[in-house]
Write a protein that holds these residues in place. Structure first.
Motif, PDB file in Angstrom:
ATOM      1  N   PHE A 287      -9.219   6.116   0.772  1.00  0.00           N
ATOM      2  CA  PHE A 287      -7.820   6.758  -1.162  1.00  0.00           C
ATOM      3  C   PHE A 287      -9.226   7.932  -1.766  1.00  0.00           C
ATOM      4  CE2 PHE A 287      -5.126   6.212  -4.860  1.00  0.00           C
ATOM      5  CZ  PHE A 287      -4.484   7.967  -4.548  1.00  0.00           C
TER       6      PHE A 287
ATOM      7  N   GLY B 126       0.738  -1.130  -0.301  1.00  0.00           N
ATOM      8  CA  GLY B 126      -0.107   0.256  -0.491  1.00  0.00           C
ATOM      9  C   GLY B 126       0.667   1.097   0.152  1.00  0.00           C
TER      10      GLY B 126
ATOM     11  N   LEU C 260      -6.388  -1.727   1.292  1.00  0.00           N
ATOM     12  CA  LEU C 260      -7.118  -0.028   1.225  1.00  0.00           C
ATOM     13  C   LEU C 260      -8.863  -0.709   1.139  1.00  0.00           C
ATOM     14  CD1 LEU C 260      -7.144   2.429  -0.550  1.00  0.00           C
ATOM     15  CD2 LEU C 260      -7.915   0.657  -2.599  1.00  0.00           C
TER      16      LEU C 260
ATOM     17  N   ILE D  11     -12.561   4.050  -1.792  1.00  0.00           N
ATOM     18  CA  ILE D  11     -12.624   5.113  -2.298  1.00  0.00           C
ATOM     19  C   ILE D  11     -13.284   6.148  -3.058  1.00  0.00           C
ATOM     20  CG2 ILE D  11     -11.224   5.661  -5.493  1.00  0.00           C
ATOM     21  CD1 ILE D  11     -10.738   2.613  -5.167  1.00  0.00           C
TER      22      ILE D  11
ATOM     23  N   LEU E 174      -1.083   4.113   1.604  1.00  0.00           N
ATOM     24  CA  LEU E 174      -2.551   3.871   1.773  1.00  0.00           C
ATOM     25  C   LEU E 174      -3.436   2.817   2.874  1.00  0.00           C
ATOM     26  CD1 LEU E 174      -3.279   3.171  -2.369  1.00  0.00           C
ATOM     27  CD2 LEU E 174      -3.252   5.922  -1.104  1.00  0.00           C
TER      28      LEU E 174
END
Length: 130
Positions: free
Chosen positions: A53, A34, A77, A80, A48
């Motif tokens: 993100f 990440g 993650l 998003i 990340l």
């Protein structure tokens, strides 16, 4: 503050935002842990891991979808948020079960903000702003 957008990938997640002002390529842009390794990125060297993100849109190879999937499967993650999601990022998020909302004014989100991405309703809530 609540931002209305478009749901791309279902699910709800709360976390800390990491924001890039530049389009992002997952292939060659981030390592398996990440860490952002693209030297041209405005978040070069940052991680990340465990973050949501936020970036304008994806770019680059379709292999980026599998990079996103891999980050999801390793629990790196969490979510998003895009200004305009394109197929590479959408595919990776859907495959990986990462909540994703686009059509949001990402200028209103800053790195370090605590946000909720509601991919079921197409909403992004910034918890530390009125």
């Amino acid at each position: 503050m609540e931002l209305k957008g478009r749901s791309i990938s279902k699910g709800v997640v709360k976390g800390i935002a990491i924001v890039s002002k530049k389009p992002f390529s997952f292939l060659g842009g981030v390592d398996k842990d990440g860490k952002v390794i693209d030297k041209d990125s405005d978040i070069y060297g940052q991680s990340l891991k465990g973050k949501i993100f936020v970036f304008p849109y994806g770019k680059g190879s379709t292999v980026g979808s599998y990079v996103i999937y891999g980050l999801a499967k390793r629990g790196i993650l969490k979510g998003i948020v895009n200004n305009e999601c394109e197929p590479i990022v959408a595919t990776g998020a859907i495959l990986g079960g990462i909540p994703l909302v686009d059509k949001v004014d990402i200028e209103k989100i800053k790195t370090g903000d605590i946000i909720i991405v509601d991919g079921n309703r197409g909403l992004v809530k910034i918890l530390n702003k009125d």
